[in-house]
Motif scaffolding. Structure first.
Motif, mmCIF file in Angstrom:
data_model
loop_
_atom_site.group_PDB
_atom_site.id
_atom_site.type_symbol
_atom_site.label_atom_id
_atom_site.label_comp_id
_atom_site.label_asym_id
_atom_site.label_seq_id
_atom_site.Cartn_x
_atom_site.Cartn_y
_atom_site.Cartn_z
ATOM 1 N N MET A 203 -8.280 17.139 -22.206
ATOM 2 C CA MET A 203 -8.527 18.494 -22.717
ATOM 3 C C MET A 203 -7.726 18.829 -23.982
ATOM 4 N N PRO A 204 -6.394 18.671 -24.003
ATOM 5 C CA PRO A 204 -5.679 18.956 -25.249
ATOM 6 C C PRO A 204 -5.968 17.939 -26.340
ATOM 7 N N ALA A 205 -6.245 16.691 -25.937
ATOM 8 C CA ALA A 205 -6.548 15.662 -26.941
ATOM 9 C C ALA A 205 -7.819 16.012 -27.704
ATOM 10 N N VAL A 206 -8.853 16.443 -26.995
ATOM 11 C CA VAL A 206 -10.108 16.820 -27.647
ATOM 12 C C VAL A 206 -9.919 18.083 -28.482
ATOM 13 N N PHE A 207 -9.123 19.031 -27.987
ATOM 14 C CA PHE A 207 -8.886 20.273 -28.732
ATOM 15 C C PHE A 207 -8.186 19.980 -30.054
ATOM 16 N N LEU A 208 -7.167 19.132 -30.034
ATOM 17 C CA LEU A 208 -6.448 18.767 -31.256
ATOM 18 C C LEU A 208 -7.380 18.067 -32.238
ATOM 19 N N PHE A 209 -8.202 17.165 -31.721
ATOM 20 C CA PHE A 209 -9.158 16.454 -32.582
ATOM 21 C C PHE A 209 -10.112 17.439 -33.242
ATOM 22 N N ILE A 211 -9.712 20.744 -33.879
ATOM 23 C CA ILE A 211 -9.074 21.592 -34.896
ATOM 24 C C ILE A 211 -8.765 20.790 -36.151
ATOM 25 N N ARG A 212 -8.295 19.570 -35.981
ATOM 26 C CA ARG A 212 -7.990 18.712 -37.137
ATOM 27 C C ARG A 212 -9.225 18.430 -37.974
ATOM 28 N N ARG A 213 -10.382 18.302 -37.318
ATOM 29 C CA ARG A 213 -11.610 17.940 -38.026
ATOM 30 C C ARG A 213 -12.378 19.154 -38.531
ATOM 31 N N SER A 214 -11.992 20.346 -38.126
ATOM 32 C CA SER A 214 -12.715 21.557 -38.502
ATOM 33 C C SER A 214 -12.258 22.060 -39.864
ATOM 34 N N THR A 219 -6.983 24.535 -41.463
ATOM 35 C CA THR A 219 -6.072 25.159 -42.431
ATOM 36 C C THR A 219 -4.816 25.716 -41.743
ATOM 37 N N VAL A 220 -4.895 25.979 -40.448
ATOM 38 C CA VAL A 220 -3.717 26.522 -39.769
ATOM 39 C C VAL A 220 -2.543 25.558 -39.851
ATOM 40 N N PHE A 221 -2.833 24.241 -39.872
ATOM 41 C CA PHE A 221 -1.759 23.249 -39.924
ATOM 42 C C PHE A 221 -1.074 23.203 -41.288
ATOM 43 N N GLN A 222 -1.702 23.781 -42.318
ATOM 44 C CA GLN A 222 -1.071 23.836 -43.636
ATOM 45 C C GLN A 222 0.197 24.690 -43.608
ATOM 46 N N PHE A 223 0.268 25.605 -42.659
ATOM 47 C CA PHE A 223 1.429 26.477 -42.553
ATOM 48 C C PHE A 223 2.501 25.915 -41.619
#
Length: 445
Positions: A203-209, A211-214, A219-223
């Motif tokens: 579940m968290p692995a797919v969620f991280l994938f 967000i990273r690909r969206s 863009t949230v990770f830019q901060f």
């Protein structure tokens, strides 16, 4: 209070994916119970015992993670992307640490399982399931962090898709590992725990994938920066999260104590109680979807200082919850035996469960109202007083009332569950009164 249909539509639009996501979690627990129940009443009781201990511990992490949603929602309503990302980053750090601590705590409890007055065969059967499901707390709390962040910015669909997909995987893995199908080992009760661990890790692995690909959400990770690790933000997250966790713990603790008392009555009442709890959990999760939508909508209006709209959103949610839970109560009252027969072929367990469903039908509306009112209070980050109210309602009302009616007056399993009903009624009245009073104060300023 007259409320425009748009408030109901907004709530349903946001709530529906949350309902499916939360109901999906409840369905996995039901699948464990149904599939394990086919092995026998002791196996079903073993899942009940281990599951209630783990859930009562896991809600601490779930509560702390839930504190992220209103903070992100308020910052998002003010278009402050950097503050949104800051809360998200710090929440990931906090919840990782919390999940590790909770898992260590669960393992430290293992030697004490045999001291809870439960049948020896139940204790022996529960151990493998207990170990594997305890390990699954770590990925599940991480998933909750992603989920609460996305819901805070108003996106409830992604968590729904991930939850449903991984739940389907869980049910397939249950079939394989519980019964030894498709070349898998026959692990019995422990197989349900292994299936839960694998699916929750995904579940968290797919969620991280995702967000990273969206393109929108990455863009949230830019901060995300090392300098964004903030004691102030961590304190804010904990100030909102720990009272939510405390409220959830005392509610689940009361159910845990009632479950322990069910075990005093024997394996059959314990197994029947697990069936009733599975269905209570399902309808509670759906009401929690309405409550979650309330938190999101109210946090956005609170961030914009639109207090009148905030109040209308809450009262629309209250009414939706009453309608849904009334329907559930009617179904439980009329078809309790048929529902129980899906979980187990044991006629004695089915009969006890049928009587328990009459009690469940009585308190469904109050259960829906109390969780929806809590969702509204969380939207305005009013969490400390509700924690006190929950403590009073469940520790000083529900548990003593359950002991008196179920044990002292010898009404058995239905008497024990009636105590919980009293606690829910008391809590619902206090939470709704608190929200209405807070709204009046804000609108009069």
């Amino acid at each position: 209070m007259k409320i425009s249909s748009s408030y109901y539509k907004d709530n349903v639009r946001i709530a529906f994916p949350i309902m499916l996501s939360l109901a999906g979690q409840a369905v996995v627990q039901m699948a464990d119970n149904i599939m394990v129940g086919r092995l026998g009443a002791p196996e079903l009781a073993a899942v009940s015992l281990a599951g209630i201990i783990i859930m009562n511990t896991m809600v601490v992490g779930m509560g702390i993670a839930t504190g992220l949603t209103p903070l992100v929602g308020q910052a998002h309503a003010q278009n402050d992307s950097e503050r949104v990302a800051g809360f998200f980053q710090n929440s990931l750090l906090v919840n990782t640490a919390v999940s590790l601590l909770l898992t260590a705590f669960l393992f430290s409890l293992m030697p004490f399982l045999s001291m809870m007055g439960q049948p020896e065969e139940v204790i022996a059967l529960s151990k493998g399931y207990y170990i594997l499901t305890s390990l699954s707390v770590i990925p599940f709390i991480l998933f909750m962090t992603f989920k609460q962040y996305m819901e805070g910015i108003g996106n409830t669909k992604v968590a729904m898709v991930i939850t449903i997909s991984c739940n389907v995987m869980n049910i397939i893995l249950n079939y394989m590992f519980i019964y030894g199908k498709l070349g898998a080992p026959n692990l019995g009760v422990a197989g349900a725990g292994l299936a839960t661990l694998i699916s929750r890790t995904m579940m968290p692995a797919v969620f991280l994938f995702y967000i990273r690909r969206s393109a929108i959400h990455a863009t949230v990770f830019q901060f995300f920066r090392r300098t964004n690790v903030s004691g102030r933000k961590i304190k804010q997250l904990l100030q909102v999260g720990y009272p939510i966790a405390g409220q959830m713990v005392v509610e689940f603790l009361s159910l845990s104590l009632i479950t322990v008392m069910m075990g005093w009555l024997g394996t059959v009442p314990l197994a029947a109680n697990q069936i009733a709890l599975s269905m209570i959990n399902l309808t509670f999760m759906i009401s929690s979807g309405i409550a979650g939508a309330s938190t999101i909508l109210i946090s956005h209006e609170f961030g914009r200082h639109n207090f009148a709209k905030m109040r209308r959103h809450a009262h629309a949610a209250f009414r939706l919850s009453v309608v849904f839970m009334t329907g559930a109560a009617i179904i439980y009252a009329l078809f309790g035996a048929q529902i129980a027969s899906v979980f187990t072929p044991d006629r004695e367990v089915i009969e006890v469960a049928r009587r328990l469903f009459y009690v469940v039908a009585v308190f469904e509306i109050f259960d829906g109202l109390q969780v929806t009112a809590l969702g509204a209070l969380r939207g305005i980050t009013d969490v400390k007083r509700p924690m006190i109210y929950a403590f009073i309602s469940y520790v000083f009302v529900a548990v003593p009332l359950a002991y008196v009616t179920g044990i002292l007056l010898d009404f058995g399993a239905p008497g024990l569950l009636s105590g919980f009903c009293g606690g829910l009624m008391f809590a619902a009245a206090l939470f709704i009164r608190r929200f209405n009073k807070s709204c009046r104060q804000m609108m009069s300023r």
